[in-house]
Design a protein around this motif. Structure first.
Motif, short mmCIF file in Angstrom:
data_model
loop_
_atom_site.label_atom_id
_atom_site.label_comp_id
_atom_site.label_asym_id
_atom_site.label_seq_id
_atom_site.Cartn_x
_atom_site.Cartn_y
_atom_site.Cartn_z
N CYS A 13 -33.98 -0.04 -26.86
CA CYS A 13 -35.23 0.35 -27.51
C CYS A 13 -35.47 1.84 -27.24
CB CYS A 13 -36.41 -0.46 -26.99
SG CYS A 13 -36.15 -2.24 -26.91
N LEU B 106 -36.59 -1.99 -35.19
CA LEU B 106 -35.27 -1.54 -34.79
C LEU B 106 -34.29 -1.48 -35.96
CD1 LEU B 106 -34.74 -3.40 -31.39
CD2 LEU B 106 -35.27 -1.01 -31.75
N LEU C 182 -37.94 -5.82 -26.92
CA LEU C 182 -38.83 -4.77 -27.44
C LEU C 182 -40.29 -5.19 -27.31
CD1 LEU C 182 -39.49 -2.15 -28.90
CD2 LEU C 182 -38.99 -3.31 -31.08
N TYR D 240 -35.65 -9.23 -30.83
CA TYR D 240 -36.86 -8.43 -30.72
C TYR D 240 -37.65 -8.72 -29.44
CZ TYR D 240 -35.90 -7.78 -35.68
OH TYR D 240 -35.29 -7.49 -36.87
N ASP E 133 -39.51 3.01 -31.27
CA ASP E 133 -39.59 1.55 -31.39
C ASP E 133 -40.81 1.02 -30.63
OD1 ASP E 133 -37.17 1.35 -32.84
OD2 ASP E 133 -36.02 1.37 -30.98
#
Length: 345
Positions: free
Chosen positions: A160, A6, A129, A126, A164
């Motif tokens: 996202c 990202l 994601l 994160y 990604d």
């Protein structure tokens, strides 16, 4: 080696060794406990299409191959157990929105936990994601008609995008060395339920068990799975312990081969979760568009699991025989509306 996800701060992604660990290599497994594994004659009835012993042994072998361990949080000092719970709760909600199967949701949980075991210093930014990518991979493994990648990006509300998810998919697959077929608690539970309900003259592949009881047990598993201490137990033991709360141990022993010594710690740990659910209304089988009535129990559902988890963990504090899971302030994800989906899909 470092990668950027990202385009934010870097997190370290560690490659999984190509050499597969063998059970005979005791030094490789010395940090893990396999006291709950068992070798017993297969409880699966005789099958016309396969050897029941072969099927049973393959399932047992996966308990060794697919290792999970809650200690991975020590490798991620910025993460807390509550963050994992929030993420999994959101994934269960996404699964219900898209009418995904329970096995899909549990595969995503397994991919997430095993992936995090291979990583270090992952930032909480994160997690969403990684989680949605794990669900994307799981849906391609389990679903006949999986949602498209843009649908998974959509439910993150812009956090996202498709690129990604595609990049993270490659990272996860490489880290897991493409080992994507564990026996989840759901697959063990379905086996136990079917063996218990099976009659000699019935097709073993046709579900014979009660859908109503089954969804009650799955709700208990859902709630327990959100607590990171569930990773202390093998998936077969988790399913057996949940089954034990709705049956007698004699039945559980018959369908699983587990001894009371191997399953009782998990049964005790699970008791506050069961007590919490007893105070709630029993789950009802939901109707899903395009899902046949005889398959509704297999679709993942979502309730207020975070509230239930907090209540269960409060009960754990008063239960000296239960292992406690720390509760910490977590992050905020963007859940999809239960009635909102993209149009023209």
């Amino acid at each position: 080696m470092q990668y950027l996800l990202l385009n934010r701060s870097p997190c370290i992604l560690i490659e999984t060794p190509h050499k597969e660990l063998e059970p005979a290599d005791s030094s490789s497994f010395k940090k893990y406990s396999f006291k709950n594994l068992f070798i017993k004659a297969s409880p699966i009835p005789r099958l016309s299409w396969a050897s029941s012993d072969d099927v049973w042994i393959k399932m047992l072998n996966k308990e060794l191959k697919y290792v999970h361990d809650k200690s991975y949080l020590q490798q991620h000092p910025k993460l807390q157990p509550k963050m994992r719970a929030i993420l999994l709760d959101w994934l269960l909600e996404v699964s219900e929105v898209y009418s995904l199967h329970r096995q899909t949701a549990y595969l995503a949980q397994d991919y997430f936990d095993r992936f995090m075991l291979t990583q270090e210093n992952v930032n909480k930014d994160y997690l969403q994601l990684i989680g949605i990518t794990a669900l994307f991979i799981a849906s391609k493994i389990e679903e006949i008609y999986p949602p498209k990648i843009f649908e998974f990006a959509y439910v993150t509300d812009g956090a996202c995008d498709m690129w990604d998810i595609q990049r993270t998919e490659l990272h996860i697959l490489k880290a897991l060395d493409w080992n994507l077929c564990p026996e989840t608690p759901i697959s063990w539970l379905k086996l136990y339920s079917q063996v218990e309900a099976q009659k000699d003259d019935e097709n073993f592949l046709e579900p014979q068990f009660s859908q109503e009881t089954y969804i009650q047990i799955t709700q208990l598993l859902d709630l327990c799975m959100m607590d990171i201490s569930s990773l202390d137990y093998s998936y077969s033991v988790l399913a057996a312990a949940a089954f034990c709360h709705f049956s007698t141990f004699d039945v559980v022993h018959k369908v699983s081969g587990l001894t009371w010594e191997s399953v009782s710690p998990c049964v005790r740990w699970m008791s506050p979760f069961m007590d919490t659910l007893r105070s709630e209304a029993k789950p009802q089988i939901k109707n899903f568009p395009k899902v046949k009535a005889d398959d509704r129990h297999n679709i993942q559902t979502h309730v207020a699991y975070l509230d239930l988890l907090s209540k269960a963990q409060e009960r754990q504090i008063d239960s000296p025989d239960c292992q406690l899971s720390p509760v910490a302030a977590g992050m905020i994800l963007t859940p999809p509306s239960s009635t909102e989906k993209p149009v023209n899909l």
